[in-house]
Design a protein around this motif. Structure first.
Motif, PDB file in Angstrom:
ATOM      1  N   ALA A  89       0.927  -1.269   0.145  1.00 18.17           N
ATOM      2  CA  ALA A  89      -0.148   0.345   0.159  1.00 18.17           C
ATOM      3  C   ALA A  89       1.158   1.341   0.386  1.00 18.17           C
ATOM      4  CB  ALA A  89      -0.794   0.007   1.299  1.00 18.17           C
ATOM      5  N   GLN A  90       0.441   2.354  -0.529  1.00 16.34           N
ATOM      6  CA  GLN A  90       1.069   3.424  -0.490  1.00 16.34           C
ATOM      7  C   GLN A  90       0.303   4.395   0.544  1.00 16.34           C
ATOM      8  OE1 GLN A  90       2.815   5.694  -4.103  1.00 16.34           O
ATOM      9  NE2 GLN A  90       1.232   6.777  -3.343  1.00 16.34           N
ATOM     10  N   VAL A  91       0.925   4.513   1.007  1.00 17.48           N
ATOM     11  CA  VAL A  91      -0.132   5.899   2.055  1.00 17.48           C
ATOM     12  C   VAL A  91       0.524   6.956   2.570  1.00 17.48           C
ATOM     13  CG1 VAL A  91      -0.614   5.985   4.403  1.00 17.48           C
ATOM     14  CG2 VAL A  91      -0.001   4.036   3.909  1.00 17.48           C
ATOM     15  N   THR A  92      -0.786   7.515   2.073  1.00 18.87           N
ATOM     16  CA  THR A  92      -0.369   9.493   1.810  1.00 18.87           C
ATOM     17  C   THR A  92      -1.468  10.411   3.110  1.00 18.87           C
ATOM     18  OG1 THR A  92      -0.572   8.914  -0.989  1.00 18.87           O
ATOM     19  CG2 THR A  92      -0.772  11.488   0.559  1.00 18.87           C
ATOM     20  N   ILE A  93      -0.531  10.841   3.992  1.00 16.03           N
ATOM     21  CA  ILE A  93      -1.137  11.705   4.472  1.00 16.03           C
ATOM     22  C   ILE A  93      -0.669  13.445   4.387  1.00 16.03           C
ATOM     23  CG2 ILE A  93      -0.882  11.717   7.447  1.00 16.03           C
ATOM     24  CD1 ILE A  93       0.289  10.011   7.210  1.00 16.03           C
ATOM     25  N   ALA A  94      -2.295  13.838   5.147  1.00 10.42           N
ATOM     26  CA  ALA A  94      -2.212  15.650   4.106  1.00 10.42           C
ATOM     27  C   ALA A  94      -3.592  15.955   5.272  1.00 10.42           C
ATOM     28  CB  ALA A  94      -2.942  14.806   2.733  1.00 10.42           C
ATOM     29  N   PRO A  95      -2.818  17.113   5.485  1.00 16.05           N
ATOM     30  CA  PRO A  95      -3.254  18.519   6.367  1.00 16.05           C
ATOM     31  C   PRO A  95      -4.350  18.335   6.202  1.00 16.05           C
ATOM     32  CG  PRO A  95      -1.551  19.482   5.835  1.00 16.05           C
ATOM     33  CD  PRO A  95      -1.359  18.338   5.112  1.00 16.05           C
ATOM     34  N   LEU A  96      -5.335  18.665   6.828  1.00 14.90           N
ATOM     35  CA  LEU A  96      -7.347  19.240   7.130  1.00 14.90           C
ATOM     36  C   LEU A  96      -6.587  20.765   7.030  1.00 14.90           C
ATOM     37  CD1 LEU A  96      -9.088  16.612   7.768  1.00 14.90           C
ATOM     38  CD2 LEU A  96      -8.990  16.916   6.012  1.00 14.90           C
ATOM     39  N   PRO A  97      -7.783  21.684   6.946  1.00 15.99           N
ATOM     40  CA  PRO A  97      -7.416  23.046   7.072  1.00 15.99           C
ATOM     41  C   PRO A  97      -7.782  23.111   9.229  1.00 15.99           C
ATOM     42  CG  PRO A  97      -9.613  22.652   5.875  1.00 15.99           C
ATOM     43  CD  PRO A  97      -9.139  21.535   5.969  1.00 15.99           C
ATOM     44  N   PRO A  98      -6.831  24.647   9.020  1.00 11.13           N
ATOM     45  CA  PRO A  98      -6.642  24.209  10.235  1.00 11.13           C
ATOM     46  C   PRO A  98      -6.745  23.827  11.488  1.00 11.13           C
ATOM     47  CG  PRO A  98      -5.039  25.956   9.315  1.00 11.13           C
ATOM     48  CD  PRO A  98      -5.484  25.113   8.394  1.00 11.13           C
ATOM     49  N   GLN A  99      -8.227  25.183  11.381  1.00 10.26           N
ATOM     50  CA  GLN A  99      -9.204  24.482  12.085  1.00 10.26           C
ATOM     51  C   GLN A  99     -10.078  23.127  12.532  1.00 10.26           C
ATOM     52  OE1 GLN A  99      -8.818  26.006   9.158  1.00 10.26           O
ATOM     53  NE2 GLN A  99     -11.385  26.581   8.082  1.00 10.26           N
ATOM     54  N   GLU A 100     -10.048  22.870  11.758  1.00  9.08           N
ATOM     55  CA  GLU A 100      -9.906  21.152  11.488  1.00  9.08           C
ATOM     56  C   GLU A 100      -9.107  20.627  12.539  1.00  9.08           C
ATOM     57  OE1 GLU A 100     -13.223  20.086  10.110  1.00  9.08           O
ATOM     58  OE2 GLU A 100     -13.882  21.820   9.502  1.00  9.08           O
ATOM     59  N   ARG A 101      -8.190  20.532  12.764  1.00 10.82           N
ATOM     60  CA  ARG A 101      -7.377  19.945  13.245  1.00 10.82           C
ATOM     61  C   ARG A 101      -7.347  18.433  13.351  1.00 10.82           C
ATOM     62  NH1 ARG A 101      -5.017  22.396  18.076  1.00 10.82           N
ATOM     63  NH2 ARG A 101      -4.973  20.788  19.441  1.00 10.82           N
ATOM     64  N   ALA A 102      -7.182  18.514  11.967  1.00 11.22           N
ATOM     65  CA  ALA A 102      -6.936  16.366  12.141  1.00 11.22           C
ATOM     66  C   ALA A 102      -6.283  16.378  10.708  1.00 11.22           C
ATOM     67  CB  ALA A 102      -8.650  16.425  11.589  1.00 11.22           C
ATOM     68  N   VAL A 103      -6.313  15.187  10.509  1.00  7.86           N
ATOM     69  CA  VAL A 103      -5.592  15.360   9.105  1.00  7.86           C
ATOM     70  C   VAL A 103      -6.069  13.643   8.268  1.00  7.86           C
ATOM     71  CG1 VAL A 103      -3.193  15.882   9.651  1.00  7.86           C
ATOM     72  CG2 VAL A 103      -3.984  13.066  10.401  1.00  7.86           C
ATOM     73  N   LEU A 104      -6.284  13.936   6.614  1.00  8.78           N
ATOM     74  CA  LEU A 104      -6.432  12.988   5.877  1.00  8.78           C
ATOM     75  C   LEU A 104      -4.904  11.803   5.369  1.00  8.78           C
ATOM     76  CD1 LEU A 104      -9.195  11.955   4.577  1.00  8.78           C
ATOM     77  CD2 LEU A 104      -8.471  13.284   2.612  1.00  8.78           C
ATOM     78  N   ILE A 105      -5.846  10.273   6.034  1.00 13.37           N
ATOM     79  CA  ILE A 105      -4.890   9.672   5.459  1.00 13.37           C
ATOM     80  C   ILE A 105      -5.757   9.525   4.359  1.00 13.37           C
ATOM     81  CG2 ILE A 105      -4.023   7.230   6.135  1.00 13.37           C
ATOM     82  CD1 ILE A 105      -3.761   8.269   8.857  1.00 13.37           C
ATOM     83  N   SER A 106      -5.113   8.113   3.772  1.00 14.98           N
ATOM     84  CA  SER A 106      -5.507   7.547   1.994  1.00 14.98           C
ATOM     85  C   SER A 106      -4.670   6.424   2.037  1.00 14.98           C
ATOM     86  CB  SER A 106      -5.883   8.839   1.191  1.00 14.98           C
ATOM     87  OG  SER A 106      -4.739   9.450   0.381  1.00 14.98           O
ATOM     88  N   VAL A 107      -4.675   6.000   1.349  1.00 13.36           N
ATOM     89  CA  VAL A 107      -4.232   4.307   1.260  1.00 13.36           C
ATOM     90  C   VAL A 107      -4.490   3.762   0.011  1.00 13.36           C
ATOM     91  CG1 VAL A 107      -3.856   2.112   2.364  1.00 13.36           C
ATOM     92  CG2 VAL A 107      -4.362   4.261   3.966  1.00 13.36           C
ATOM     93  N   THR A 108      -3.764   2.941  -0.914  1.00 10.04           N
ATOM     94  CA  THR A 108      -4.254   2.559  -2.150  1.00 10.04           C
ATOM     95  C   THR A 108      -2.892   1.563  -2.175  1.00 10.04           C
ATOM     96  OG1 THR A 108      -3.408   5.220  -3.159  1.00 10.04           O
ATOM     97  CG2 THR A 108      -3.746   3.520  -4.495  1.00 10.04           C
ATOM     98  N   ASP A 109      -3.978   0.911  -2.697  1.00  8.42           N
ATOM     99  CA  ASP A 109      -3.244  -0.498  -2.847  1.00  8.42           C
ATOM    100  C   ASP A 109      -2.765  -0.284  -4.296  1.00  8.42           C
ATOM    101  OD1 ASP A 109      -2.579  -3.518  -2.982  1.00  8.42           O
ATOM    102  OD2 ASP A 109      -4.584  -3.930  -3.327  1.00  8.42           O
ATOM    103  N   ILE A 110      -1.125  -1.280  -4.567  1.00  2.17           N
ATOM    104  CA  ILE A 110      -0.295  -0.494  -5.264  1.00  2.17           C
ATOM    105  C   ILE A 110       0.276  -2.329  -5.680  1.00  2.17           C
ATOM    106  CG2 ILE A 110       0.808   1.785  -5.093  1.00  2.17           C
ATOM    107  CD1 ILE A 110       3.103   1.156  -3.542  1.00  2.17           C
ATOM    108  N   GLY A 111       0.044  -3.006  -5.163  1.00  2.00           N
ATOM    109  CA  GLY A 111      -0.266  -4.228  -5.290  1.00  2.00           C
ATOM    110  C   GLY A 111       0.471  -4.563  -6.947  1.00  2.00           C
ATOM    111  N   ALA A 112      -0.530  -4.794  -7.891  1.00  2.00           N
ATOM    112  CA  ALA A 112      -0.830  -4.434  -9.676  1.00  2.00           C
ATOM    113  C   ALA A 112       0.225  -4.283  -9.056  1.00  2.00           C
ATOM    114  CB  ALA A 112      -2.003  -4.714  -9.651  1.00  2.00           C
ATOM    115  N   ARG A 113       0.605  -2.921  -9.049  1.00  2.00           N
ATOM    116  CA  ARG A 113       1.704  -2.493  -9.952  1.00  2.00           C
ATOM    117  C   ARG A 113       3.228  -2.237  -9.337  1.00  2.00           C
ATOM    118  NH1 ARG A 113       2.078   3.902  -8.615  1.00  2.00           N
ATOM    119  NH2 ARG A 113       2.587   3.295  -6.491  1.00  2.00           N
ATOM    120  N   ARG A 114       3.312  -3.378  -9.155  1.00  2.00           N
ATOM    121  CA  ARG A 114       4.603  -3.742  -8.072  1.00  2.00           C
ATOM    122  C   ARG A 114       4.429  -4.840  -8.853  1.00  2.00           C
ATOM    123  NH1 ARG A 114       7.290  -1.654  -3.042  1.00  2.00           N
ATOM    124  NH2 ARG A 114       7.544  -3.477  -3.267  1.00  2.00           N
TER     125      ARG A 114
END
Length: 642
Positions: free
Chosen positions: A155-180
């Motif tokens: 899996a490729q894991v990407t973590i991006a910040p949400l707007p500051p007032q949300e005080r949270a981050v968004l984690i997205s996970v992509t299955d890259i097994g076929a690509r590998r």
């Protein structure tokens, strides 16, 4: 689902956003639907606005914004989760649950780092904690996760910040097994030979370079490396006569046998040798952590034995052999290029020594080869730089003891290797063709010196000069024209020039060489056969060749030894005496004169004189000396004996 413990996980990559996010108002919220399922993620009530200076998009109506964004988040095909500043999952969508093999609602309240293995390496964990603390950087990393049913999810894991007032981050996970998997298949095709399925040259050098890295031998291993570099003998003939299809099948069969040899060699070791096809009919067996030359010798022997059995290829029964260059040395200070050069040189030795064998790298032999190469590459320039000089050895009459002539012997005053005798460079000059240029210089210098001696002693009988000529000079240049021009320029009479050719060159002469010798003889130049008695010894040629002098090889003269160098007595070899006496009588019957080489003692000179030898040459009279020393000898009626 958790990260597997199989090997270190790759470190994360920090990605800075290229576009700054606008602050959006998130005060308008609704609690609808929160009693069923996980809490809704904090989302803006309006779509994020474009960067400043760009016309704003129409806002989503307030009555539908939360439901719309919640539905989009839940049904998105990309696996996502919202994580608070404590690192706990606020909400996750169904795609994440499907990917990780669990209900999405069960992730709520769990540590996101445990779900996607963010704590497996220090760098990624540190970057993740900074993001939770408010860092605006993005984080991307690759993780090897284990699914509950046992299979591995890359899996490729990407973590991006949400707007500051949300005080949270968004984690997205992509299955890259076929690509590998696709990348792995492409790499395998790129790194393996399609005919033999063995690692190709690229993969071989990749493994070799890795094996030579200092870190590989820092804590364990023998710190040594070995290589068997193999070339099939006569494989080109298979392709030429039976076609490339049969040739390819033969290469594949050879690869199978080499692989078996490597597997057998690796039974008692942690790793088996790497077998690779480097191209054409060349193969290599790389031994990491070798234990010494004995191990490589055993491997080379097993390969030769394995290839001895005939190959059956659909009715074609083929036999072949191989030549192997073996190199084994410490890895420290060794480069991939240096190791391969040594292996290639050693393979050449195995071929030159008769093929069908293995040869171990010899540093001394390689140093000699390197010296030969250095000399060969600088021969032509050395002639132009004037690095050559001539010394002369007297040719003494056996009856009167006077100096009748001299033999010109070339010396190379090399700036690095010192003074070199002809046996060190004449063969090289013949190989690369510079013998023509060098021979022309020797001939002109010797004739000029002979003429000078004649002018210095106008009332004394002139002496002749004898110059060695290589057969390649006859083929690659107009020797007759060169001699005529030099004689005209120096003013030396033709009968005062003697040209020496070896017996093997003269006896096999025909066509142009024979015509050149005849033209030189007609001009008045004397022709001598050097080292007579060691080559073909075809006496029938003596009556047809324009030869006037035979120079007996020193091996016969040494048989006349009546005393050793220390003065003790020694018995002559009767057979040599009989042979020499017969050759002298034969030569005289044919109108030829005879010169004996390597005359070192007075007893040898006395015996040669007794059986009718005309001229002697050797250390008894003088070593090769500078022209000034010859001038002094010419002042004496007879040549003094040493």
């Amino acid at each position: 689902m958790s990260g597997t413990s199989e090997g270190p996980a790759p470190a994360g990559d920090l990605v800075r956003p290229t576009v700054t996010e606008r602050h959006v108002d998130t005060s308008s919220r609704t609690s609808a639907g929160t009693s069923h399922g996980p809490p809704a993620p904090s989302v803006p009530s309006v779509a994020p606005g474009p960067p400043s200076g760009t016309p704003a998009s129409p806002a989503v109506p307030d009555g539908t914004s939360l439901r719309t964004f919640h539905a989009a988040f839940g049904t998105a095909p990309l696996a996502m989760a919202v994580v608070d500043r404590e690192g706990l999952v606020v909400t996750a969508n169904e795609a994440l649950g499907t990917l990780l093999g669990a209900e999405a609602r069960t992730f709520t309240g769990r540590a996101a780092a445990d779900l996607v293995d963010l704590a497996s390496d220090a760098r990624t964990w540190h970057a993740y904690r900074e993001m939770l603390g408010g860092s605006r950087a993005r984080l991307r990393c690759t993780r090897r996760l284990k699914h509950p049913d046992g299979h591995v999810v890359w899996a490729q894991v990407t973590i991006a910040p949400l707007p500051p007032q949300e005080r949270a981050v968004l984690i997205s996970v992509t299955d890259i097994g076929a690509r590998r998997e696709l990348q792995a298949r492409l790499r395998h095709l790129q790194m393996h030979d399609p005919v033999t399925r063995l690692p190709n040259r690229t993969l071989f050098f990749e493994r070799l370079s890795a094996a030579l890295e200092a870190e590989a031998y820092a804590e364990c291993g023998t710190g040594r490396i070995g290589l068997c570099y193999l070339d099939l003998d006569g494989f080109k003939a298979v392709n030429d006569t039976l076609g490339h299809r049969v040739g390819d099948r033969l290469l594949a069969a050879v690869a199978e046998r080499l692989t078996r040899c490597a597997e057998e060699a690796g039974l008692t070791r942690a790793a088996k040798p790497l077998v690779a096809r480097l191209g054409g009919d060349e193969f290599a067996l790389l031994v990491e952590d070798s234990t010494g030359t004995d191990q490589l010798a055993d491997l080379a022997e097993s390969v030769l034995k394995a290839l001895q059995a005939p190959f059956d290829l659909s009715g074609q029964r083929l036999s072949l052999s191989a030549s192997i260059g073996v190199v084994e040395r410490r890895a420290t200070g060794t480069t991939a290029t240096g190791l391969m050069q040594a292996a290639d040189t050693t393979l050449y030795w195995a071929k030159a020594d008769g093929k069908g064998r293995w040869t171990l790298f010899d540093p001394e032999r390689n140093a000699h080869r390197m010296t030969r190469q250095a000399l060969s590459s600088t021969l032509r320039a050395a002639v132009e730089r004037g690095e050559f000089a001539l010394e002369y050895q007297p040719l003494v009459g056996m009856e009167d003891g006077g100096v009748h002539g001299v033999e010109a012997l070339v010396r190379w005053n090399h700036p690095r290797f010192g003074t070199l005798t002809p046996n060190r460079f004449i063969g090289l000059a013949e190989e690369n063709g510079s013998i023509v240029q060098l021979g022309r210089w020797v001939l002109a210098t010797a004739c000029r010196q002979a003429r000078r001696w004649q002018l210095d002693r106008p009332d004394a009988p002139p002496i002749f000069v004898s110059v060695n000529v290589a057969v390649r000079q006859v083929w690659d240049s107009d020797l007759v024209a060169d001699v005529a021009k030099i004689l005209a320029e120096t003013g030396l009479a033709p009968h005062l020039l003697q040209l020496e050719l070896t017996e093997s060159a003269v006896m096999g002469s025909a066509g142009r060489p024979l015509q050149a010798l005849q033209a030189l003889s007609d001009m008045g130049v004397r022709i001598a056969i050097d080292d007579f008695g060691t080559g073909y010894s075809n006496l029938a040629y003596l009556s047809r060749l324009p030869v006037s002098v035979l120079k007996l090889d020193g091996s016969f003269v040494r048989g006349f030894q009546y005393e050793n160098a220390d003065g003790s007595s020694a018995h002559p070899n009767p057979a040599d005496e009989v042979i020499v006496e017969a050759l002298i009588q034969l030569a005289h019957r044919l109108g030829l004169t005879v010169t004996a080489e390597c005359v070192e003692t007075a007893s040898q000179a006395s015996r040669l004189r007794g059986i009718g030898c005309d001229t002697g040459q050797g250390w008894l009279y003088s070593r090769p000396v500078a022209p000034e020393r010859i001038s002094a000898l010419l002042m004496s009626a007879t040549c003094p004996q040493v």
